[in-house]
Motif scaffolding. Structure first.
Motif, mmCIF file in Angstrom:
data_model
loop_
_atom_site.group_PDB
_atom_site.id
_atom_site.type_symbol
_atom_site.label_atom_id
_atom_site.label_comp_id
_atom_site.label_asym_id
_atom_site.label_seq_id
_atom_site.Cartn_x
_atom_site.Cartn_y
_atom_site.Cartn_z
ATOM 1 N N SER A 60 5.554 6.085 3.623
ATOM 2 C CA SER A 60 5.562 7.244 4.519
ATOM 3 C C SER A 60 5.788 8.540 3.752
ATOM 4 O O SER A 60 5.140 9.557 4.015
ATOM 5 C CB SER A 60 6.650 7.079 5.579
ATOM 6 N N LEU A 120 3.235 11.589 3.782
ATOM 7 C CA LEU A 120 3.671 12.810 4.475
ATOM 8 C C LEU A 120 4.075 13.934 3.539
ATOM 9 O O LEU A 120 3.992 15.110 3.919
ATOM 10 C CB LEU A 120 4.849 12.485 5.400
ATOM 11 N N ILE A 139 3.896 9.411 10.169
ATOM 12 C CA ILE A 139 5.100 9.614 10.982
ATOM 13 C C ILE A 139 5.445 8.342 11.748
ATOM 14 O O ILE A 139 6.615 7.935 11.836
ATOM 15 C CB ILE A 139 4.893 10.796 11.949
ATOM 16 N N TRP A 154 8.843 6.132 11.377
ATOM 17 C CA TRP A 154 9.675 5.705 12.500
ATOM 18 C C TRP A 154 9.957 4.204 12.408
ATOM 19 O O TRP A 154 11.094 3.755 12.569
ATOM 20 C CB TRP A 154 8.953 6.041 13.799
#
Length: 294
Positions: A21, A25, A279, A283
């Protein structure tokens, strides 16, 4: 002890997904904005002029290799992610409780025990040359309703795994091909034959077919959690499932957009789709890392 090892495995997976991630990101977007774009990468690719693109590649080969390598690594780390979600969802169907650390461990143990019993029954049946019994044994007391929706879970895990594997493979092979093509272009000044065709094939493979498969996987995972609702899942998992459906929608739109114009490498929605996917994956990783054995 077994319960603790199962939770440790889930938390380890969560750490890997967290790394992926952060690559999707933070690292890759910053690398593209701060390193690649000032050299003209975005302009040469989105304009769809292969000669300009090959000329850029020939002069910035290390930068391109790092960029493609980061992309491949980010998705390769996610290879087990569909299977992890599959295990959690099916385990929850078996246990029928909210997914806290205690219930996940118990459900995982029960799922593994039933799978082991099924494998032993199949081996015994093959040895005796008879069909395995369809009725549950005394030890295999898993309720029939627990496997409701298993087919959709299998579709989700296989399409997700295939999509991730295809993305990594297409990225690596496409990078090798483009580097060889750019090297030849820099030497002769002539555009390699059929490069437009091969470039389109690799682009469609990575940004249409593989992304489309990941979209299907996200859709089924999200739908399965949302379908059970609060009967099995707390609020954070329900919102996680709704985001999965949004991820599926954006990824699907991106895949269609790339298919209609493969020469540009990506569609308008591609950046937003990958960011939302990152995202969503972040999570998921946080929820896994928060699990603690008692």
């Amino acid at each position: 002890m077994r319960k603790r090892s199962l939770l440790a495995r889930l938390r380890t997976n969560g750490f890997y997904y967290l790394v992926s991630s952060l690559l999707l990101l933070v690292v890759i977007p910053l690398y593209q904005v701060l390193v690649l774009n000032p050299t003209g990468f975005s302009d040469t690719r989105t304009m769809g002029h292969l000669n300009d693109y090959l000329f850029w590649l020939g002069n910035h080969t290390p930068l391109f290799v790092i960029y493609r390598g980061l992309l491949a690594i980010a998705f390769a780390i996610l290879f087990t992610m569909p299977y992890t979600l599959y295990r959690i969802i099916v385990a929850q169907e078996i246990l029928g409780r909210s997914p806290d650390e205690e219930s996940i461990a118990e459900a995982e143990i029960e799922l593994e025990e039933n799978e082991e019993l099924e494998e032993l029954a199949e081996e015994e049946a093959e040895a005796n040359e008879i069909e395995p019994e369809k009725e549950a044994t005394e030890e295999n007391t898993m309720p029939e309703f627990a496997w409701r929706g298993k087919g959709f879970a299998i579709i989700a895990v296989w399409t997700g795994t295939a999509g991730i594997a295809l993305f990594v493979l297409g990225t690596v092979l496409g990078t090798i091909y483009l580097l060889n093509a750019s090297h030849g272009f820099m030497q002769t000044g002539e555009t390699p034959a059929n490069i437009g065709t091969f470039d389109a094939i690799f682009t469609i493979t990575t940004n249409t077919i593989s992304i489309g498969l990941i979209a299907i996987s996200s859709m089924f995972f999200g739908a399965m959690i949302a379908r059970a609702g609060k009967r099995l899942w707390p609020g954070n998992w329900l919102w996680f499932s709704y985001m999965a459906l949004a991820v599926a929608a954006l990824l699907s739109g991106s895949a269609v957009g790339v298919a209609s114009a493969p020469s540009t490498g990506q569609a308008t929605l591609t950046t937003f789709a990958i960011l939302l996917f990152g995202i969503w994956n972040l999570w998921h990783s946080i929820m896994l890392l928060r699990l603690k054995a008692e």
